[in-house]
Design a protein around this motif. Sequence first.
Motif, mmCIF file in Angstrom:
data_model
loop_
_atom_site.group_PDB
_atom_site.id
_atom_site.type_symbol
_atom_site.label_atom_id
_atom_site.label_comp_id
_atom_site.label_asym_id
_atom_site.label_seq_id
_atom_site.Cartn_x
_atom_site.Cartn_y
_atom_site.Cartn_z
ATOM 1 N N THR A 1 0.847 -1.187 0.000
ATOM 2 C CA THR A 1 0.000 0.000 0.000
ATOM 3 C C THR A 1 0.887 1.243 0.000
ATOM 4 O O THR A 1 2.085 1.160 0.317
ATOM 5 N N PRO A 2 0.336 2.410 -0.336
ATOM 6 C CA PRO A 2 1.136 3.645 -0.271
ATOM 7 C C PRO A 2 1.742 3.866 1.117
ATOM 8 O O PRO A 2 2.864 4.359 1.239
ATOM 9 N N PHE A 3 1.004 3.481 2.175
ATOM 10 C CA PHE A 3 1.533 3.643 3.529
ATOM 11 C C PHE A 3 2.718 2.710 3.774
ATOM 12 O O PHE A 3 3.768 3.131 4.273
ATOM 13 N N GLU B 1 5.043 6.097 1.222
ATOM 14 C CA GLU B 1 4.684 7.206 0.341
ATOM 15 C C GLU B 1 3.689 8.172 0.982
ATOM 16 O O GLU B 1 3.588 9.321 0.572
ATOM 17 N N THR B 2 2.948 7.694 1.969
ATOM 18 C CA THR B 2 1.951 8.539 2.615
ATOM 19 C C THR B 2 1.733 8.086 4.050
ATOM 20 O O THR B 2 2.102 6.965 4.413
ATOM 21 N N GLY B 3 1.150 8.966 4.862
ATOM 22 C CA GLY B 3 0.860 8.607 6.242
ATOM 23 C C GLY B 3 -0.583 8.176 6.392
ATOM 24 O O GLY B 3 -1.322 8.051 5.406
ATOM 25 N N ILE B 4 -1.006 7.947 7.622
ATOM 26 C CA ILE B 4 -2.383 7.585 7.920
ATOM 27 C C ILE B 4 -2.969 8.670 8.818
ATOM 28 O O ILE B 4 -2.387 9.009 9.852
ATOM 29 N N THR B 5 -4.096 9.218 8.417
ATOM 30 C CA THR B 5 -4.747 10.253 9.211
ATOM 31 C C THR B 5 -5.325 9.640 10.482
ATOM 32 O O THR B 5 -6.060 8.654 10.426
#
Length: 214
Positions: free
Chosen positions: A111-113, A117-121
């Motif tokens: 996954t992007p996380f 590549e990205t965080g989790i809100t």
Amino acid sequence: MFRIEIIPYTLRFKQPAGTSRGVYHEHRIWYVLLRDVEDPSHVGIGECAPLPDLSCDYSDRYAETLSDYCRITEQEQQINTELLREHSSILFGLETAMLHYRQRSWQLWDTPFSRGETGITINGLIWMGEFREMMQQIEAKLEKGFGCIKLKIGAIDFEKELALLRFIRSHYSAREVELRVDANGAFAPEEALEKLHRLAELKIHSIEQPIRAG
């Protein structure tokens, strides 16, 4: 073929974590370690972390229950999901360990996380405590830019809890900051509806477990 080792561990809170069921100062957890009998470097690790009085599958015999199900999993060399339906924290720990064991990597999902590549809100969680302590927690979360604040309620006077929520609403609209509350079953059934109406006036997004199960 794998064997399973259970490793107990105690986490200590940096500050007391208050809920309507009591205050937590530490959290007892159990790691489950799957290790290949032919290749000891091939392992899988999972975490079983129930909270006393809050987790549905916690009991005084939790360690023994975990040991029993780990022994069954070891014998069958697979997880009996249906057998573990009522023991969610054990199922989670074993499934995580099995996935890690099979993937041979901490990147359990693509996954992007997991690719960085990205965080989790997430929400800014406010543990129960004295009014002043909770206010300090709220101010700190807002200063950090949290767009969602979740308050544990039910331990102090309800009017004071409403005052904390009004403080946030006086500075931030529902579009700017989302408010959620978690009562951990603190409301009596006969008073729950009235309290829910009063919370709704403050544009609360949602409430978790207003009354106890059953």
